[in-house]
Design a protein around this motif. Structure first.
Motif, PDB file in Angstrom:
ATOM      1  N   UNK A 163      52.104  82.987  93.617  1.00 20.82           N
ATOM      2  CA  UNK A 163      52.251  82.397  94.954  1.00 20.82           C
ATOM      3  C   UNK A 163      52.648  80.926  94.856  1.00 20.82           C
ATOM      4  N   UNK A 164      51.999  80.197  93.942  1.00 19.88           N
ATOM      5  CA  UNK A 164      52.361  78.799  93.739  1.00 19.88           C
ATOM      6  C   UNK A 164      53.837  78.675  93.375  1.00 19.88           C
ATOM      7  N   UNK A 165      54.283  79.498  92.457  1.00 19.58           N
ATOM      8  CA  UNK A 165      55.679  79.463  92.029  1.00 19.58           C
ATOM      9  C   UNK A 165      56.613  79.742  93.201  1.00 19.58           C
ATOM     10  N   UNK A 166      56.248  80.694  94.032  1.00 19.17           N
ATOM     11  CA  UNK A 166      57.059  81.063  95.185  1.00 19.17           C
ATOM     12  C   UNK A 166      57.193  79.908  96.175  1.00 19.17           C
ATOM     13  N   UNK A 167      56.065  79.288  96.489  1.00 19.35           N
ATOM     14  CA  UNK A 167      56.047  78.240  97.506  1.00 19.35           C
ATOM     15  C   UNK A 167      56.741  76.966  97.007  1.00 19.35           C
ATOM     16  N   UNK A 168      56.603  76.668  95.717  1.00 20.06           N
ATOM     17  CA  UNK A 168      57.176  75.441  95.164  1.00 20.06           C
ATOM     18  C   UNK A 168      58.633  75.597  94.761  1.00 20.06           C
ATOM     19  N   UNK A 169      59.159  76.796  94.845  1.00 22.58           N
ATOM     20  CA  UNK A 169      60.558  77.038  94.477  1.00 22.58           C
ATOM     21  C   UNK A 169      61.494  76.324  95.468  1.00 22.58           C
TER      22      UNK A 169
END
Length: 219
Positions: A163-169
């Motif tokens: 989720x972190x990776x998704x949001x920070x992309x």
């Protein structure tokens, strides 16, 4: 007298197992409410949460009564003393699942992007499996189930990082409100798993007299 004492211990254990089972049910319905916009599931969350709260109070009262009347020692004392944190953890698991359901009811004002729903569906499956393993671990002092909870928590942490990776992309196009909403929901699932790990630690303590370092106790 000892027959009555062990019957009380057994009843205490059954209620703790029921709490873990209800936590699994609440998480199942909360995830259905979130992922499938299921209003009936959202309503069931409140009903099951009330049952969980009732059992939480019942367990505490029963455990205090056993301590006062029976003065348990050794393994029996560990079982009774572990009942308090296990009950609190299971109750908190239900509360976290209910928080997920509350967010699902606000989806019109705080949107959950479809791209995140598949991750939340996977997190929900892992969370339910952890609660079911906690149910087995508590009822049978099942150390294998307790270890599987730790393994499942690692999978939940991996999904949380996703989720972190998704949001920070840089390709995230849903805005800051949606991003905050996704991270809040992820935190609810992740903390649910942490409480299941805490229950596993208490089961190991009941069996061995030692509190293992298989995960930090959640706040």
């Amino acid at each position: 007298m000892r027959t009555e004492f062990h019957a009380e211990i057994d009843h205490l254990t059954v209620e703790l197992g029921q709490m873990c089972e209800i936590a699994a049910t609440v998480m199942t319905d909360a995830t259905a409410a979130l992922v499938h916009d299921d209003d009936d599931a959202a309503h069931r969350v409140g009903v099951e949460l009330a049952r969980l709260t009732y059992l939480h109070h019942s367990v505490d009262e029963r455990a205090f009564a056993i301590l006062a009347r029976q003065a348990p020692v050794a393994h029996d004392l560990r079982v009774v003393m572990s009942a308090f944190p296990i009950s609190a953890d299971a109750d908190r698991m239900g509360g976290l699942a209910a928080n997920i359901s509350k967010v699902s009811r606000r989806r019109g004002s705080t949107p959950v992007p479809p791209v995140a729903l598949d991750v939340f569906a996977a997190m929900g499956r892992h969370a339910v499996a952890l609660a079911e393993r906690a149910h087995s671990a508590v009822l049978r002092t099942d150390l294998v189930a307790a270890q599987h909870i730790t393994d499942g928590d690692e999978a939940m942490n991996a999904l949380h990082r996703r989720l972190f990776t998704m949001v920070l992309d840089d390709r995230w196009e849903h805005g800051p409100i949606a991003a905050a909403n996704v991270m809040l929901l992820g935190r609810f699932y992740e903390r649910f798993a942490d409480h299941a790990v805490s229950i596993a630690r208490r089961v190991v303590f009941q069996a061995s007299g030692q509190l293992p370092n298989i995960g930090a106790s959640p706040m």
